[in-house]
Structures are given as structure tokens and as C-alpha cells.
Design a protein around this motif. Structure first.
Motif, PDB file in Angstrom:
ATOM      1  N   GLY A  10      41.524 -67.918 -56.565  1.00  0.00           N
ATOM      2  CA  GLY A  10      42.295 -67.178 -57.552  1.00  0.00           C
ATOM      3  C   GLY A  10      43.746 -67.574 -57.535  1.00  0.00           C
ATOM      4  O   GLY A  10      44.142 -68.534 -56.858  1.00  0.00           O
ATOM      5  N   LEU A  11      44.531 -66.828 -58.279  1.00  0.00           N
ATOM      6  CA  LEU A  11      45.977 -67.039 -58.357  1.00  0.00           C
ATOM      7  C   LEU A  11      46.656 -65.966 -57.514  1.00  0.00           C
ATOM      8  O   LEU A  11      46.442 -64.766 -57.763  1.00  0.00           O
ATOM      9  N   VAL A  12      47.426 -66.395 -56.532  1.00  0.00           N
ATOM     10  CA  VAL A  12      48.134 -65.458 -55.675  1.00  0.00           C
ATOM     11  C   VAL A  12      49.570 -65.914 -55.497  1.00  0.00           C
ATOM     12  O   VAL A  12      49.908 -67.069 -55.753  1.00  0.00           O
ATOM     13  N   GLN A  13      50.390 -64.997 -55.020  1.00  0.00           N
ATOM     14  CA  GLN A  13      51.777 -65.323 -54.729  1.00  0.00           C
ATOM     15  C   GLN A  13      51.908 -65.837 -53.298  1.00  0.00           C
ATOM     16  O   GLN A  13      51.064 -65.543 -52.450  1.00  0.00           O
ATOM     17  N   PRO A  14      52.952 -66.585 -53.031  1.00  0.00           N
ATOM     18  CA  PRO A  14      53.179 -67.053 -51.649  1.00  0.00           C
ATOM     19  C   PRO A  14      53.198 -65.882 -50.676  1.00  0.00           C
ATOM     20  O   PRO A  14      53.758 -64.824 -50.967  1.00  0.00           O
ATOM     21  N   GLY A  15      52.555 -66.082 -49.531  1.00  0.00           N
ATOM     22  CA  GLY A  15      52.483 -65.054 -48.515  1.00  0.00           C
ATOM     23  C   GLY A  15      51.261 -64.172 -48.591  1.00  0.00           C
ATOM     24  O   GLY A  15      50.957 -63.451 -47.637  1.00  0.00           O
ATOM     25  N   GLN A  16      50.564 -64.229 -49.713  1.00  0.00           N
ATOM     26  CA  GLN A  16      49.365 -63.405 -49.863  1.00  0.00           C
ATOM     27  C   GLN A  16      48.142 -64.082 -49.259  1.00  0.00           C
ATOM     28  O   GLN A  16      48.232 -65.191 -48.721  1.00  0.00           O
ATOM     29  N   SER A  17      47.024 -63.393 -49.349  1.00  0.00           N
ATOM     30  CA  SER A  17      45.788 -63.855 -48.696  1.00  0.00           C
ATOM     31  C   SER A  17      44.639 -63.977 -49.690  1.00  0.00           C
ATOM     32  O   SER A  17      44.637 -63.330 -50.737  1.00  0.00           O
ATOM     33  N   LEU A  18      43.683 -64.796 -49.332  1.00  0.00           N
ATOM     34  CA  LEU A  18      42.423 -64.917 -50.058  1.00  0.00           C
ATOM     35  C   LEU A  18      41.318 -65.173 -49.049  1.00  0.00           C
ATOM     36  O   LEU A  18      41.555 -65.748 -47.976  1.00  0.00           O
ATOM     37  N   ARG A  19      40.109 -64.780 -49.415  1.00  0.00           N
ATOM     38  CA  ARG A  19      38.941 -65.091 -48.589  1.00  0.00           C
ATOM     39  C   ARG A  19      37.937 -65.836 -49.438  1.00  0.00           C
ATOM     40  O   ARG A  19      37.440 -65.305 -50.440  1.00  0.00           O
ATOM     41  N   LEU A  20      37.643 -67.041 -49.045  1.00  0.00           N
ATOM     42  CA  LEU A  20      36.674 -67.864 -49.746  1.00  0.00           C
ATOM     43  C   LEU A  20      35.301 -67.723 -49.094  1.00  0.00           C
ATOM     44  O   LEU A  20      35.192 -67.537 -47.881  1.00  0.00           O
ATOM     45  N   SER A  21      34.280 -67.853 -49.917  1.00  0.00           N
ATOM     46  CA  SER A  21      32.898 -67.831 -49.431  1.00  0.00           C
ATOM     47  C   SER A  21      32.165 -69.051 -49.955  1.00  0.00           C
ATOM     48  O   SER A  21      32.465 -69.541 -51.043  1.00  0.00           O
ATOM     49  N   CYS A  22      31.214 -69.513 -49.189  1.00  0.00           N
ATOM     50  CA  CYS A  22      30.354 -70.613 -49.625  1.00  0.00           C
ATOM     51  C   CYS A  22      28.927 -70.292 -49.225  1.00  0.00           C
ATOM     52  O   CYS A  22      28.619 -70.208 -48.035  1.00  0.00           O
ATOM     53  N   ALA A  23      28.080 -70.118 -50.224  1.00  0.00           N
ATOM     54  CA  ALA A  23      26.662 -69.865 -49.983  1.00  0.00           C
ATOM     55  C   ALA A  23      25.911 -71.181 -50.056  1.00  0.00           C
ATOM     56  O   ALA A  23      26.036 -71.919 -51.040  1.00  0.00           O
ATOM     57  N   ALA A  24      25.143 -71.474 -49.016  1.00  0.00           N
ATOM     58  CA  ALA A  24      24.460 -72.759 -48.921  1.00  0.00           C
ATOM     59  C   ALA A  24      22.952 -72.561 -48.940  1.00  0.00           C
ATOM     60  O   ALA A  24      22.434 -71.539 -48.476  1.00  0.00           O
ATOM     61  N   SER A  25      22.252 -73.549 -49.459  1.00  0.00           N
ATOM     62  CA  SER A  25      20.795 -73.518 -49.447  1.00  0.00           C
ATOM     63  C   SER A  25      20.265 -74.946 -49.492  1.00  0.00           C
ATOM     64  O   SER A  25      21.007 -75.883 -49.807  1.00  0.00           O
ATOM     65  N   GLY A  26      18.991 -75.095 -49.147  1.00  0.00           N
ATOM     66  CA  GLY A  26      18.354 -76.403 -49.237  1.00  0.00           C
ATOM     67  C   GLY A  26      18.393 -77.216 -47.961  1.00  0.00           C
ATOM     68  O   GLY A  26      17.933 -78.361 -47.943  1.00  0.00           O
ATOM     69  N   PHE A  27      18.937 -76.647 -46.896  1.00  0.00           N
ATOM     70  CA  PHE A  27      18.960 -77.325 -45.604  1.00  0.00           C
ATOM     71  C   PHE A  27      19.048 -76.269 -44.514  1.00  0.00           C
ATOM     72  O   PHE A  27      19.291 -75.096 -44.789  1.00  0.00           O
ATOM     73  N   THR A  28      18.843 -76.687 -43.269  1.00  0.00           N
ATOM     74  CA  THR A  28      18.873 -75.748 -42.146  1.00  0.00           C
ATOM     75  C   THR A  28      20.321 -75.501 -41.757  1.00  0.00           C
ATOM     76  O   THR A  28      20.896 -76.221 -40.934  1.00  0.00           O
ATOM     77  N   PHE A  29      20.884 -74.483 -42.353  1.00  0.00           N
ATOM     78  CA  PHE A  29      22.322 -74.202 -42.257  1.00  0.00           C
ATOM     79  C   PHE A  29      22.813 -74.159 -40.822  1.00  0.00           C
ATOM     80  O   PHE A  29      23.828 -74.749 -40.475  1.00  0.00           O
ATOM     81  N   SER A  30      22.076 -73.463 -39.971  1.00  0.00           N
ATOM     82  CA  SER A  30      22.536 -73.244 -38.595  1.00  0.00           C
ATOM     83  C   SER A  30      22.588 -74.529 -37.776  1.00  0.00           C
ATOM     84  O   SER A  30      23.222 -74.565 -36.716  1.00  0.00           O
ATOM     85  N   SER A  31      21.955 -75.578 -38.255  1.00  0.00           N
ATOM     86  CA  SER A  31      21.915 -76.838 -37.499  1.00  0.00           C
ATOM     87  C   SER A  31      23.117 -77.730 -37.769  1.00  0.00           C
ATOM     88  O   SER A  31      23.256 -78.778 -37.134  1.00  0.00           O
ATOM     89  N   TYR A  32      23.952 -77.334 -38.708  1.00  0.00           N
ATOM     90  CA  TYR A  32      25.050 -78.184 -39.128  1.00  0.00           C
ATOM     91  C   TYR A  32      26.410 -77.568 -38.821  1.00  0.00           C
ATOM     92  O   TYR A  32      26.594 -76.347 -38.893  1.00  0.00           O
ATOM     93  N   TYR A  33      27.367 -78.444 -38.513  1.00  0.00           N
ATOM     94  CA  TYR A  33      28.756 -78.037 -38.570  1.00  0.00           C
ATOM     95  C   TYR A  33      29.095 -77.875 -40.048  1.00  0.00           C
ATOM     96  O   TYR A  33      28.822 -78.771 -40.856  1.00  0.00           O
ATOM     97  N   MET A  34      29.650 -76.745 -40.397  1.00  0.00           N
ATOM     98  CA  MET A  34      30.020 -76.476 -41.788  1.00  0.00           C
ATOM     99  C   MET A  34      31.530 -76.421 -41.906  1.00  0.00           C
ATOM    100  O   MET A  34      32.212 -75.886 -41.018  1.00  0.00           O
TER     101      MET A  34
END
Length: 119
Positions: A10-34
Motif C-alpha cells: 500500500g501507500l504509507v508515509q515514512p516511519g509507518q509500518s506494513l505487513r506483507l503476506s505471501c500464500a504459497a502452493s504447489g510445493f512442500t512449503f516447509s522444505s524450502y527457505y522462503m
């Protein structure tokens, strides 16, 4: 088929925070460095953080401000971004990471999520 879906930008001002998410599928997620990559206008896409096992990595540019986490049960990796700066403006992507080279493992990329830091 590998699928990576990023969200939370999103659009934020300097000093503010954001939390990004990434949903993965199609591979064994726990086996990889993400990890998280970002690409600013006119620059190459590069890894800024990755997580696997008990290890984490942060690029110097984000160290102390960003925190990566993952939920293997949900096949999701997160990036908490605090104290954002204008130079953090970029499109953010996730992918599995080859930690020796910090290169992305999968050729498939998600659509990314735009982060814009501006006053």
C-alpha cells in the motif's frame, strides 16, 4: 504448479509500518527457505530477507526494521516492515530461496505487491 500470491502492500508515509503476506502452493512449503525479494523502478529484483529452519537473513538495508516470519501450517510467509523509508518503495515478491546465492528457486513469480513510501 507453483503459485505465489503476495498481498498487504500500500501507500504509507515514512516511519509507518506494513505487513506483507505471501500464500504459497504447489510445493512442500516447509522444505524450502522462503524469502522476500523487491524490485524498485530501474533496479533488478533482489532478495532482502529469507527464513528457513532456525535461520534468517536480512539485507543490510532492512536489518533492524523488517522481520520475516512463516507459518508452515498455512504455507504462508510474512514480512513485517517497520520504520519504512522512501527507499523501500518497490514491488515486493516472495519465492523460495537458494541461500548460497540468494537466488529465487522457482521460475514462477506472483504478481507482487506494491509498497510506496511517500509523504
Amino acid at each position: 504448479q507453483v503459485q505465489l500470491v503476495e498481498s498487504g502492500g500500500g501507500l504509507v508515509q515514512p516511519g509507518q509500518s506494513l505487513r506483507l503476506s505471501c500464500a504459497a502452493s504447489g510445493f512442500t512449503f516447509s522444505s524450502y527457505y522462503m524469502g522476500w525479494f523487491r524490485q524498485a523502478p530501474g533496479k533488478e529484483r533482489a532478495a532482502i530477507s529469507w527464513s528457513g529452519g532456525r535461520s534468517t537473513y536480512y539485507a543490510d538495508s532492512v536489518k533492524g526494521r523488517f522481520t520475516i516470519s512463516r507459518d508452515n501450517a498455512k504455507n504462508t510467509v510474512y514480512l513485517q516492515m517497520n520504520s519504512l523509508k522512501p527507499e523501500d518503495t518497490a514491488v515486493y515478491y516472495c519465492n523460495a530461496v537458494e541461500i548460497k546465492t540468494t537466488a529465487a528457486i522457482f521460475r514462477s513469480w506472483g504478481q507482487g505487491t506494491q509498497v510506496t513510501v511517500s509523504s
